[in-house]
Design a protein around this motif. Structure first.
Motif, PDB file in Angstrom:
ATOM      1  N   GLY A  96       0.790  -1.220   0.000  1.00 39.82           N
ATOM      2  CA  GLY A  96       0.000   0.000   0.000  1.00 39.82           C
ATOM      3  C   GLY A  96       0.821   1.267   0.000  1.00 39.82           C
ATOM      4  O   GLY A  96       0.398   2.284   0.563  1.00 39.82           O
ATOM      5  N   ARG A  97       1.998   1.238  -0.637  1.00 38.28           N
ATOM      6  CA  ARG A  97       2.848   2.429  -0.718  1.00 38.28           C
ATOM      7  C   ARG A  97       2.823   3.020  -2.126  1.00 38.28           C
ATOM      8  O   ARG A  97       2.688   2.289  -3.112  1.00 38.28           O
ATOM      9  CB  ARG A  97       4.301   2.081  -0.361  1.00 38.28           C
ATOM     10  CG  ARG A  97       4.521   1.760   1.098  1.00 38.28           C
ATOM     11  CD  ARG A  97       6.003   1.578   1.404  1.00 38.28           C
ATOM     12  NE  ARG A  97       6.229   1.318   2.810  1.00 38.28           N
ATOM     13  CZ  ARG A  97       6.343   2.269   3.740  1.00 38.28           C
ATOM     14  NH1 ARG A  97       6.283   3.544   3.394  1.00 38.28           N
ATOM     15  NH2 ARG A  97       6.528   1.944   5.004  1.00 38.28           N
TER      16      ARG A  97
ATOM     17  N   ARG B 105       3.092   5.544   2.589  1.00 37.40           N
ATOM     18  CA  ARG B 105       1.953   4.640   2.693  1.00 37.40           C
ATOM     19  C   ARG B 105       0.660   5.391   2.414  1.00 37.40           C
ATOM     20  O   ARG B 105       0.457   6.511   2.881  1.00 37.40           O
ATOM     21  CB  ARG B 105       1.888   4.003   4.082  1.00 37.40           C
ATOM     22  CG  ARG B 105       3.024   3.052   4.389  1.00 37.40           C
ATOM     23  CD  ARG B 105       2.952   2.542   5.822  1.00 37.40           C
ATOM     24  NE  ARG B 105       1.757   1.725   6.027  1.00 37.40           N
ATOM     25  CZ  ARG B 105       0.751   2.043   6.847  1.00 37.40           C
ATOM     26  NH1 ARG B 105       0.792   3.178   7.531  1.00 37.40           N
ATOM     27  NH2 ARG B 105      -0.280   1.240   6.989  1.00 37.40           N
TER      28      ARG B 105
ATOM     29  N   ALA C  78      -2.210   4.723   3.544  1.00 37.53           N
ATOM     30  CA  ALA C  78      -2.945   4.906   4.794  1.00 37.53           C
ATOM     31  C   ALA C  78      -2.467   6.144   5.546  1.00 37.53           C
ATOM     32  O   ALA C  78      -3.275   6.853   6.169  1.00 37.53           O
ATOM     33  CB  ALA C  78      -2.794   3.667   5.670  1.00 37.53           C
ATOM     34  N   ASP C  79      -1.169   6.425   5.488  1.00 36.21           N
ATOM     35  CA  ASP C  79      -0.641   7.608   6.170  1.00 36.21           C
ATOM     36  C   ASP C  79      -1.128   8.887   5.498  1.00 36.21           C
ATOM     37  O   ASP C  79      -1.458   9.870   6.172  1.00 36.21           O
ATOM     38  CB  ASP C  79       0.888   7.573   6.186  1.00 36.21           C
ATOM     39  CG  ASP C  79       1.425   6.450   7.060  1.00 36.21           C
ATOM     40  OD1 ASP C  79       0.694   5.987   7.961  1.00 36.21           O
ATOM     41  OD2 ASP C  79       2.584   6.025   6.827  1.00 36.21           O
TER      42      ASP C  79
ATOM     43  N   ALA D 246      -3.867   9.188   3.842  1.00 38.97           N
ATOM     44  CA  ALA D 246      -5.292   9.295   4.150  1.00 38.97           C
ATOM     45  C   ALA D 246      -5.510   9.945   5.514  1.00 38.97           C
ATOM     46  O   ALA D 246      -6.494  10.669   5.715  1.00 38.97           O
ATOM     47  CB  ALA D 246      -5.941   7.921   4.108  1.00 38.97           C
ATOM     48  N   ASP D 247      -4.601   9.709   6.450  1.00 36.06           N
ATOM     49  CA  ASP D 247      -4.698  10.323   7.778  1.00 36.06           C
ATOM     50  C   ASP D 247      -4.246  11.774   7.767  1.00 36.06           C
ATOM     51  O   ASP D 247      -4.851  12.635   8.417  1.00 36.06           O
ATOM     52  CB  ASP D 247      -3.854   9.538   8.793  1.00 36.06           C
ATOM     53  CG  ASP D 247      -4.461   8.184   9.138  1.00 36.06           C
ATOM     54  OD1 ASP D 247      -5.677   8.015   8.951  1.00 36.06           O
ATOM     55  OD2 ASP D 247      -3.698   7.305   9.575  1.00 36.06           O
TER      56      ASP D 247
END
Length: 206
Positions: free
Chosen positions: A19-20, A87, A89-90, A92-93
């Motif tokens: 997911g990177r 990432r 996810a990072d 997205a945060d």
């Protein structure tokens, strides 16, 4: 002279599976094995002109497919700017609104990066340059060109955003449709150029 272009998306990298965002990652053993396994399923003619993105994953994929390719800067992956190597996810945060815009708005770009609309223009210029080269080669004998049935074939090993952008350019669609086009690793997209321009064909696989 008509042109047949076969665009192949490179095999998945370890970074993609984690997911990177890409950062010029090479293929790992799993990616190379998947590319080697796909070799017998992809109908890639041996006498084609072979190009690849300069990225290591694309060059590794070409090698695994048994192809000797010339790197072309125009086939480089979309520029992820400051998101490169990070990432998903990072991001997205940290920047949810910017990420959401990038996933559905063709003119949105990562900080310091490239938008999908810019990518469509880039690959469109490369596609049209390939056909311009064909026309210039035949200009010395225009009459023979008009009756020629010869076809030129090009293979390009590149990235999924490039395949999306090439389809958008070929069919003359608005870049806003990009988020509705899904391209998996080791996918094959076939485009052809004739007197009516570029067209998108069902990919031919053995």
């Amino acid at each position: 002279m008509d042109t047949r272009l076969l665009l192949v998306s490179h095999a998945a990298t370890a970074a993609q599976r984690a997911g990177r965002f890409p950062a010029d990652d090479p293929l790992d053993a799993r990616g190379r094995a998947e590319a080697e396994a796909a070799r017998k399923h992809l109908a890639l003619p041996a006498d084609a002109a072979i190009f690849t993105s300069p990225a290591r994953c694309a060059r590794d994929t070409a090698t695994a497919l048994g192809l000797s390719a010339t790197a072309a800067d125009a086939l480089a992956d979309i520029d992820y700017g400051k998101w490169r190597g990070q990432r998903l996810a990072d991001i997205a945060d940290e920047a949810p609104h910017e990420l959401a815009a990038w996933t559905c708005e063709p003119d949105a770009a990562p900080p310091g990066g490239e938008s999908f609309g810019q990518l469509v223009r880039r690959i469109g210029e490369w596609l049209d340059a390939q056909q311009a080269d064909v026309r210039s080669c035949n200009a010395v004998n225009e009459a023979a060109f008009r009756v020629s049935t010869h076809h030129r074939t090009i293979v390009a090993i590149t990235h999924t955003p490039l395949l999306r952008a090439a389809i958008v350019h070929a069919v003359g669609a608005s870049p806003v449709v990009f988020c509705r086009i899904e391209i998996a690793p080791l996918s094959l997209v076939e485009l052809r150029h004739s007197r009516r321009g570029w067209t998108w064909w069902p990919a031919t696989m053995v």
